[in-house]
Design a protein around this motif. Sequence first.
Motif, mmCIF file in Angstrom:
data_model
loop_
_atom_site.group_PDB
_atom_site.id
_atom_site.type_symbol
_atom_site.label_atom_id
_atom_site.label_comp_id
_atom_site.label_asym_id
_atom_site.label_seq_id
_atom_site.Cartn_x
_atom_site.Cartn_y
_atom_site.Cartn_z
ATOM 1 N N UNK A 105 84.521 22.577 41.760
ATOM 2 C CA UNK A 105 85.443 21.620 41.814
ATOM 3 C C UNK A 105 86.636 22.209 41.189
ATOM 4 N N UNK A 106 87.928 21.749 41.270
ATOM 5 C CA UNK A 106 89.174 22.334 40.909
ATOM 6 C C UNK A 106 89.377 20.953 39.446
ATOM 7 N N UNK A 107 89.580 20.108 39.410
ATOM 8 C CA UNK A 107 90.059 18.750 38.575
ATOM 9 C C UNK A 107 88.679 18.080 38.053
ATOM 10 N N UNK A 108 88.581 18.077 36.354
ATOM 11 C CA UNK A 108 87.810 17.004 35.677
ATOM 12 C C UNK A 108 87.868 16.066 36.210
ATOM 13 N N UNK A 109 88.372 15.168 36.507
ATOM 14 C CA UNK A 109 88.474 14.366 38.184
ATOM 15 C C UNK A 109 86.927 14.542 39.208
ATOM 16 N N UNK A 110 87.047 15.034 39.627
ATOM 17 C CA UNK A 110 85.733 15.857 40.747
ATOM 18 C C UNK A 110 84.774 16.313 40.103
ATOM 19 N N UNK A 111 85.189 17.058 38.979
ATOM 20 C CA UNK A 111 83.405 16.995 38.196
ATOM 21 C C UNK A 111 83.011 15.928 37.757
ATOM 22 N N UNK A 112 83.961 15.237 36.855
ATOM 23 C CA UNK A 112 83.233 14.056 36.851
ATOM 24 C C UNK A 112 82.416 12.960 37.795
ATOM 25 N N UNK A 113 83.051 12.665 39.329
ATOM 26 C CA UNK A 113 82.259 12.230 40.444
ATOM 27 C C UNK A 113 81.158 12.933 41.028
ATOM 28 N N UNK A 114 81.710 14.019 40.731
ATOM 29 C CA UNK A 114 80.334 14.766 41.581
ATOM 30 C C UNK A 114 79.376 14.628 40.413
ATOM 31 N N UNK A 115 79.359 14.724 39.265
ATOM 32 C CA UNK A 115 78.482 14.984 37.866
ATOM 33 C C UNK A 115 78.233 14.315 37.887
ATOM 34 N N UNK A 116 78.037 12.764 38.542
ATOM 35 C CA UNK A 116 77.689 11.481 38.624
ATOM 36 C C UNK A 116 76.627 11.372 39.946
ATOM 37 N N UNK A 117 76.955 12.333 40.691
ATOM 38 C CA UNK A 117 76.333 12.026 42.079
ATOM 39 C C UNK A 117 75.063 13.623 42.052
ATOM 40 N N UNK A 118 74.862 14.778 40.693
ATOM 41 C CA UNK A 118 73.621 14.699 40.626
ATOM 42 C C UNK A 118 72.871 14.924 39.520
ATOM 43 N N UNK A 119 73.816 13.384 38.755
ATOM 44 C CA UNK A 119 72.485 12.980 37.425
ATOM 45 C C UNK A 119 71.683 11.841 38.629
ATOM 46 N N UNK A 120 72.504 11.094 39.376
ATOM 47 C CA UNK A 120 71.924 10.031 40.427
ATOM 48 C C UNK A 120 71.071 10.639 41.609
ATOM 49 N N UNK A 121 71.491 12.102 42.083
ATOM 50 C CA UNK A 121 70.086 12.557 42.354
ATOM 51 C C UNK A 121 69.466 13.012 41.714
ATOM 52 N N UNK A 122 69.075 13.548 41.100
ATOM 53 C CA UNK A 122 68.330 13.869 40.195
ATOM 54 C C UNK A 122 67.212 12.512 39.563
ATOM 55 N N UNK A 123 67.356 12.145 39.000
ATOM 56 C CA UNK A 123 67.129 10.651 38.494
ATOM 57 C C UNK A 123 65.828 9.975 39.331
ATOM 58 N N UNK A 124 67.080 9.725 40.676
ATOM 59 C CA UNK A 124 66.363 9.868 42.155
ATOM 60 C C UNK A 124 65.247 10.057 42.385
ATOM 61 N N UNK A 125 65.401 11.450 41.958
ATOM 62 C CA UNK A 125 63.966 12.417 42.267
ATOM 63 C C UNK A 125 62.903 11.777 41.697
ATOM 64 N N UNK A 126 62.872 11.471 40.768
ATOM 65 C CA UNK A 126 61.760 11.434 39.769
ATOM 66 C C UNK A 126 61.251 10.435 39.700
ATOM 67 N N UNK A 127 62.299 9.453 40.200
ATOM 68 C CA UNK A 127 62.000 7.778 40.443
ATOM 69 C C UNK A 127 60.860 7.733 41.594
ATOM 70 N N UNK A 128 61.238 8.377 42.598
ATOM 71 C CA UNK A 128 60.842 8.614 43.935
ATOM 72 C C UNK A 128 59.639 8.495 44.010
ATOM 73 N N UNK A 129 58.754 10.149 42.906
ATOM 74 C CA UNK A 129 57.921 10.700 42.783
ATOM 75 C C UNK A 129 57.274 9.053 42.015
ATOM 76 N N UNK A 130 57.469 8.561 40.915
ATOM 77 C CA UNK A 130 56.497 7.741 40.777
ATOM 78 C C UNK A 130 56.223 6.368 41.188
#
Length: 472
Positions: A358-383
């Motif tokens: 990423x090149x801008x803070x806003x773009x990083x924030x958007x992608x960071x939200x996606x990474x957080x949601x992806x990892x959390x969803x992956x853990x909940x799908x295991x439970x």
Amino acid sequence: MSGPIFLEPSGSEQDTLMLRLSDIQPPRRRPRWAADDSTLTIRLPWLGPDDEAVSRLAAELADRIGPAVHPYEVAAILEVEGLSASTIRERYGHPNLFSLAAALFELVPRTFPEPAPAADPWRPDTARCLLRGVLFALPGLAYLLTAPLWNAGEHAPALIVAGLVSWAWGQALGHRAHLRLATGRGEGGRTLLAGAPMGAVLATAAAAPLADGIPVLLTAAAQSLYLAAAGVLLVLARERLLLAALSPLVAGAVVLLWWEPGDLARAGLPALALLGTLAATARALRGPLATPAVSGAAPPPALSSLPYGLFGLAAGVLVLLEAREEPYAVIALTVSMGPAEWLLYRYRGLSVATLRATATPAEFLLRSAGVLGLCLLGYLLLLWPAARLIGVGPAALLSLGAVLWIALLLQAFGVAWPSAVVCLTAAGGAGVLTLLDLPPGPGDALALCCGAAALYLSACALWLLGRPAPHA
């Protein structure tokens, strides 16, 4: 090849041969217009550059010339190739190195290839993470083996209190030990040696008022000793030693599938596993304790580990409330701690990759939200399949798992107080609603409190970890 002045020759001096004639006669007075008649100038023929040869050279060196940002870089490349001044003049028709470099720089289009992908600094050890999840659950086999030897209704309170104290102390001690390990292996080992026995003593003392007799108190002491020793082995990354020490419990559980081993075996196998764990801990500490101390290394303040201990206490209460309603859900939650640790590593690795892409803070924030949601969803799908398998309602289990995983994520980045305060609040609220039997009921109360805590911690994680600085 660098300098503050222009190094490339220019002018007509390179194509002019000047011969100075010797003075044969004594000097005599001359007019100003004939002042330099003793110099004979011969103009050499200039053929110009060989475009075909220069083009061939550009094609050969295109991959190295393309990323250059100045002709001087091309000149350095030509020097490395060993092109002499005579070769440049005779083969390529350029008067000097800098002229040829400038021609090549203009001829080859600019290309800026991406650097080679760097290795993931947070690449998880999958086998180790899965093994740690198994090790978290294996001690439960001791309760399965000794179930006929004790009364759960009368003896469980002492064991529960001892377990909560051990859990809280172990979290704080683990944090402090990792801080000391960053200073030196010897400092970490001495911290564990001093802290682990103290935690076992405190847990046993906390269980003493609730112990109904000496056997119960000895059982609580054995449980506290095991939790203290196992914590030392996990901090020192000696999971295989702990697995070997717990092998008697595995053997006893396998035996129970076919025949009754008897009271002696039921009590002896857990005792043997405890002795093996203590022996493995002594062996693991031998190396760090033999390491010389680092001079001038001041220990971190004790209060820095306090929020980690409070989180351990809150997590223990939340898990206890879940076990009160659905005992088998705790087994699934315990085993899932291994994949949860793996996903914590993946979050950090994906965040570093996002930072590079990423090149801008806003773009990083958007992608960071996606990474957080992806990892959390992956853990909940295991439970989720675990909850369906054991036939429990998924709401409380999934919300509790989300709270624990996000809190552990924040702690991994050193953000300990928000997770500790939020988890303590959720545990207190769910505990009050459960004990006083207030609406919406015990199971729904835990789901409600954990759901609210998970939402708050998610926003906190996005706010604190959605910036590039924590991942740099």
